[in-house]
Design an enzyme around this catalytic site. Structure first.
Site, short mmCIF file in Angstrom:
data_model
loop_
_atom_site.label_atom_id
_atom_site.label_comp_id
_atom_site.label_asym_id
_atom_site.label_seq_id
_atom_site.Cartn_x
_atom_site.Cartn_y
_atom_site.Cartn_z
N HIS A 121 -34.55 96.17 -18.71
CA HIS A 121 -34.72 94.97 -17.87
C HIS A 121 -35.80 95.31 -16.84
CE1 HIS A 121 -33.43 92.14 -14.67
NE2 HIS A 121 -32.78 91.49 -15.60
N ASP A 198 -28.07 102.14 -16.17
CA ASP A 198 -27.97 100.75 -15.72
C ASP A 198 -26.81 100.12 -16.50
OD1 ASP A 198 -28.14 98.01 -15.71
OD2 ASP A 198 -30.29 97.90 -16.08
N GLN A 201 -24.83 95.45 -18.09
CA GLN A 201 -24.29 94.73 -19.25
C GLN A 201 -23.09 95.44 -19.89
OE1 GLN A 201 -25.11 91.72 -20.32
NE2 GLN A 201 -26.79 91.43 -18.88
N LYS A 224 -21.48 89.97 -13.24
CA LYS A 224 -21.45 90.01 -14.71
C LYS A 224 -20.02 90.23 -15.19
CE LYS A 224 -26.12 90.86 -15.02
NZ LYS A 224 -27.10 89.91 -15.53
N CYS A 362 -36.09 88.65 -18.63
CA CYS A 362 -36.54 89.74 -17.75
C CYS A 362 -36.80 91.02 -18.53
CB CYS A 362 -35.55 90.02 -16.62
SG CYS A 362 -35.44 88.68 -15.45
N1 PMP Z 1 -30.14 95.39 -15.87
C1 PMP Z 1 -29.66 94.64 -16.87
C2 PMP Z 1 -29.51 95.26 -18.23
C3 PMP Z 1 -29.34 93.30 -16.64
O1 PMP Z 1 -28.88 92.55 -17.63
C4 PMP Z 1 -29.49 92.77 -15.35
C5 PMP Z 1 -29.17 91.32 -15.05
N2 PMP Z 1 -29.65 90.42 -16.00
C6 PMP Z 1 -29.98 93.60 -14.33
C7 PMP Z 1 -30.27 94.90 -14.64
C8 PMP Z 1 -30.16 93.11 -12.94
O2 PMP Z 1 -28.93 92.77 -12.38
P1 PMP Z 1 -28.86 91.96 -11.00
O3 PMP Z 1 -29.81 90.81 -11.15
O4 PMP Z 1 -27.43 91.54 -10.91
O5 PMP Z 1 -29.28 92.90 -9.92
#
Ligand code: PMP
Length: 404
Positions: A121, A198, A201, A224, A362
Site C-alpha cells: 500500500h 503492516d 488487512q 478495519k 492505494c
Molecule cells: N496498509 C494496508 C495493507 C491497507 O490496506 C491500508 C488501508 N487501506 C493501510 C496500510 C493504511 O491504513 P490506514 O489508512 O488505516 O492508516
C-alpha cells in the site's frame, strides 16, 4: 460457526437500503462496519466519563484512564506482545509506519538498504522513500509473479548485511495475497535486519501472536476490525523502541521538562504526545471484545467459504479476469471485466445497492505491474453472505449489458 442472522442484526448499517436496494457492503478492505456496541461505547464515553486521561486526580479522569488503559490490556491479551507498554496508540497503520520510518532517521546510514515488496500500500512505500531521501539509503523491492505471490528467491538475493529494515504487508489489500511473513522475518533476522509487518488487512481476519511471529514492529488500524476510524496501534519490541528517539514532542511524553533539557517518559508514553483519541481507544477495546465473541477462527473459516464461493460465481461471468490468484489469500477478489472501466462497473453496481471499491486501491505499482488503470474489488467480511454474492453477480451481469 457464524450465526449469520444474529451477527447481521448487530450492525445497524446493514439494515438500510442504498439507492432503494438493500445494502450489500463489499468494501470491507477499505473499512469494516461497526456493531452497535462499538457505536454505543463512543456515546457512553462522551455521555458519562468524558475527561482527560493520565493527569487528573478527579473521579472522571480516573475512570477515563482506567477504560483507556483497559484497551491496551485487551490488545496485549489479543495480540500477545511480551509487554503491554510495547503497544503504542496511533491514528492508524499509516501513522505507525511513519512513526518508525521517521524515528529511524538517526540510525540509518547512506550505505543501508530498506526492503519493501511489490504488493505494498502507498502507506508502506512513501514513508520509506522519505527516509531514503533523508539518509541516502537505498530502497529495494521484492517482485511478484503473475499470481500476486512474492518471489522469495529474489528476496534471498536482496537481503544483505546492509539491510536495515524489511517492511511488508501481511495481507495485500489490492490482491488479497497472504504473504509468507514468518519466512520473511526469519531470513531478515539472519542478516541482522529488523522487520515491520503492516497488519492493516490481517488483523480483521487472522489470529496474530506477536511473540510467535517475532517481528520487530507491527501496525494495525481499528477501523478495519469493527472499531472506529482514527485509531490503531504500533507494536515495537521494547529494546528497539527504547533505542528510537521520540516521534512527536509535547505533553504526556516527558519525564522532566526544562528550557535546558527535557527527559522523556517511559514506554509507551514516550511515543504518545498530546491528548489521545480517548473515546476511540475505548471503543477499539469494545471492538476487540466483539471480534473475540464471534471468534477469529470462525471468522477465518467463514470468510474462506465466501472467498471460494465468490471466486467460483464471479469466474462464470464471461470476460471476467481475477487479479491475485495466490495459493494463500484472504477474502478479497479484485477483477476486471473485458475492457470495461472499473469505475463504470462500480458506479452501476452501486445503483443496485452493491458497494465495491474501484481504482488503484492505494497500490499504484501493482496496477502498473498488471498494466491496468485499476480493478473492481469485492472484499468480504464475516457479516456478508453467499446470497449477497449472488446479488453482486447479477448486478455485474446488468453492468455488462449496459456498458457493452
Ligand atoms: N496498509 C494496508 C495493507 C491497507 O490496506 C491500508 C488501508 N487501506 C493501510 C496500510 C493504511 O491504513 P490506514 O489508512 O488505516 O492508516
Amino acid at each position: 460457526m457464524i450465526h449469520i442472522d444474529k451477527v447481521r442484526a448487530d450492525f445497524p448499517i446493514l439494515q438500510q437500503q442504498v439507492n432503494g436496494k438493500p445494502l450489500v457492503y463489499f468494501d470491507n478492505g477499505a473499512t469494516s462496519q461497526k456493531p452497535q456496541e462499538v457505536i454505543d461505547a463512543i456515546t457512553n464515553y462522551y455521555t458519562t466519563i468524558n475527561s482527560n486521561v493520565h493527569r487528573g486526580v478527579h473521579t472522571l479522569s480516573q475512570l477515563a484512564t482506567d477504560e483507556f488503559e483497559a484497551t491496551r490490556r485487551k490488545l496485549k491479551a489479543h495480540f500477545n506482545p511480551t509487554h503491554e507498554h510495547e503497544i503504542i496508540f496511533t491514528r492508524g497503520t499509516t501513522e505507525g509506519i511513519n512513526l518508525v520510518a521517521s524515528t529511524l532517521t538517526s540510525l540509518v546510514k547512506s550505505t543501508d538498504e530498506i526492503i519493501i515488496s511489490a504488493l505494498e500500500h502507498h502507506s508502506n512505500i512513501v514513508p520509506w522513500q522519505l527516509l531514503c531521501e533523508r539518509t541516502g539509503a537505498t530502497l529495494k523491492v521484492i517482485p511478484m509473479n503473475d499470481k500476486g505471490e512474492l518471489l522469495m528467491d529474489v528476496y534471498d538475493e536482496l537481503l544483505t548485511e546492509n539491510t536495515k529494515i524489511v517492511a511488508v504487508n501481511h495481507i495485500s489489500n489490492a490482491l488479497g495475497t497472504l504473504n509468507p511473513v514468518e519466512e520473511i522475518i526469519e531470513k531478515a533476522h539472519k542478516v541482522g535486519a529488523w522487520v515491520l509487518i503492516d497488519g492493516a488487512q490481517s488483523c480483521p481476519h487472522l489470529r496474530i501472536d506477536l511473540q510467535a511471529l517475532n517481528c520487530d514492529f507491527f501496525t494495525c488500524s481499528a477501523h478495519k476490525m469493527c472499531g472506529p476510524t482514527g485509531i490503531g496501534f504500533l507494536y515495537g519490541k521494547e529494546t528497539i523502541l527504547n533505542q528510537l528517539p521520540p516521534y512527536h514532542g509535547g505533553g504526556e511524553m516527558i519525564k522532566d521538562c526544562s528550557f535546558e533539557k527535557t527527559t522523556y517518559a517511559e514506554l509507551p508514553h514516550k511515543f504518545e504526545a498530546g491528548t489521545p483519541n480517548i473515546a476511540d481507544v475505548i471503543a477499539f477495546g469494545t471492538a476487540i471484545d466483539y471480534i473475540n465473541k464471534i471468534g477469529l477462527e470462525n471468522i477465518e473459516a467463514y470468510e474462506h467459504e465466501l472467498l471460494e464461493y465468490g471466486t467460483e460465481q464471479l469466474s462464470k461471468i464471461p470476460g471476467l479476469k481475477i487479479y491475485g490468484t495466490a495459493k494463500n489469500k484472504a477474502s478479497v477478489i479484485s477483477f476486471n471485466i473485458g475492457n470495461l472501466h472499473p469505475f463504470d462497473v462500480g458506479t452501476i453496481v452501486d445503483k443496485l445497492g452493491v458497494a465495491v471499491r474501484t481504482g488503484h486501491h492505494c497500490t499504484q505499482p501493482i496496477m502498473t505491474r498488471f498494466d491496468i488503470p485499476g480493478t473492481v474489488r469485492a472484499s468480504f467480511a464475516f457479516y456478508n453472505t453467499k446470497e449477497e454474492i449472488d446479488v453482486l453477480v447479477s448486478a455485474l451481469q446488468k453492468a455488462v449489458m449496459m456498458l457493452s
